[in-house]
Design a protein around this motif. Structure first.
Motif, mmCIF file in Angstrom:
data_model
loop_
_atom_site.group_PDB
_atom_site.id
_atom_site.type_symbol
_atom_site.label_atom_id
_atom_site.label_comp_id
_atom_site.label_asym_id
_atom_site.label_seq_id
_atom_site.Cartn_x
_atom_site.Cartn_y
_atom_site.Cartn_z
ATOM 1 N N LEU A 269 0.997 14.216 -2.738
ATOM 2 C CA LEU A 269 0.417 13.281 -3.696
ATOM 3 C C LEU A 269 -0.532 14.021 -4.620
ATOM 4 O O LEU A 269 -1.312 14.869 -4.189
ATOM 5 C CB LEU A 269 -0.377 12.194 -2.968
ATOM 6 N N LEU B 61 -3.916 5.284 -3.587
ATOM 7 C CA LEU B 61 -3.671 4.933 -2.198
ATOM 8 C C LEU B 61 -4.963 4.508 -1.505
ATOM 9 O O LEU B 61 -5.001 3.499 -0.800
ATOM 10 C CB LEU B 61 -3.028 6.105 -1.461
ATOM 11 N N SER C 297 -6.113 1.095 -2.966
ATOM 12 C CA SER C 297 -5.248 0.016 -2.481
ATOM 13 C C SER C 297 -5.538 -0.302 -1.020
ATOM 14 O O SER C 297 -5.588 -1.469 -0.623
ATOM 15 C CB SER C 297 -3.782 0.419 -2.664
ATOM 16 N N THR C 298 -5.739 0.733 -0.223
ATOM 17 C CA THR C 298 -6.041 0.535 1.189
ATOM 18 C C THR C 298 -7.382 -0.174 1.360
ATOM 19 O O THR C 298 -7.490 -1.118 2.158
ATOM 20 C CB THR C 298 -6.049 1.881 1.940
ATOM 21 N N ILE D 199 4.070 5.525 -2.594
ATOM 22 C CA ILE D 199 4.120 6.924 -2.154
ATOM 23 C C ILE D 199 5.320 7.214 -1.259
ATOM 24 O O ILE D 199 5.470 8.317 -0.742
ATOM 25 C CB ILE D 199 2.822 7.333 -1.438
ATOM 26 N N ASP D 200 6.187 6.219 -1.089
ATOM 27 C CA ASP D 200 7.348 6.363 -0.211
ATOM 28 C C ASP D 200 8.247 7.510 -0.680
ATOM 29 O O ASP D 200 8.639 7.585 -1.837
ATOM 30 C CB ASP D 200 8.137 5.056 -0.168
ATOM 31 N N GLU E 211 -2.548 9.724 -7.413
ATOM 32 C CA GLU E 211 -1.852 8.969 -6.377
ATOM 33 C C GLU E 211 -2.715 8.825 -5.128
ATOM 34 O O GLU E 211 -2.715 7.777 -4.487
ATOM 35 C CB GLU E 211 -0.525 9.644 -6.034
ATOM 36 N N GLN E 212 -3.461 9.869 -4.809
ATOM 37 C CA GLN E 212 -4.367 9.798 -3.657
ATOM 38 C C GLN E 212 -5.436 8.739 -3.892
ATOM 39 O O GLN E 212 -5.736 7.930 -3.008
ATOM 40 C CB GLN E 212 -5.024 11.154 -3.406
ATOM 41 N N VAL F 176 0.833 -1.204 0.000
ATOM 42 C CA VAL F 176 0.000 0.000 0.000
ATOM 43 C C VAL F 176 0.868 1.255 0.000
ATOM 44 O O VAL F 176 0.592 2.220 -0.719
ATOM 45 C CB VAL F 176 -0.958 0.003 1.220
ATOM 46 N N LEU F 177 1.939 1.260 0.791
ATOM 47 C CA LEU F 177 2.707 2.490 1.008
ATOM 48 C C LEU F 177 3.893 2.698 0.075
ATOM 49 O O LEU F 177 4.330 3.834 -0.106
ATOM 50 C CB LEU F 177 3.182 2.539 2.465
#
Length: 92
Positions: free
Chosen positions: A43, A51, A54-55, A37-38, A47-48, A33-34
């Protein structure tokens, strides 16, 4: 008595290995998940959205892993307490 102790400790060790596997699976899922965006300070909308999607996709699996960890931790604590009572308090 030594065989009983070995058996009880083996069961506890198996639970340790189970917990290690569950924690590794949870860490992999969180990384999945992370990782995209690491290191980013902000974002963009895409990308938001990625995220959040995916979450949400992994939410039930993460909850299931946490429930399994809670259950195995409780079982392990019960087995440790039983072994303590049997071999330590019983030997006194």
């Amino acid at each position: 008595m030594k065989n009983d102790l070995d058996f009880d400790l083996s069961n506890i060790q198996t639970m340790n290995e189970t917990q290690t596997g569950l924690l590794a699976a949870l860490a992999d899922m969180v990384d999945e998940v992370l990782d995209p965006i690491d290191g980013k300070e902000w974002l963009n909308k895409g990308e938001q959205a990625m995220l959040v999607a995916s979450t949400l996709r992994n939410q039930q699996a993460i909850k299931a892993l946490l429930r399994c960890l809670k259950s195995t931790t409780k079982d392990q604590a019960d087995k440790l307490e039983a072994a303590y009572q049997k071999y330590v308090e019983g030997a006194e």
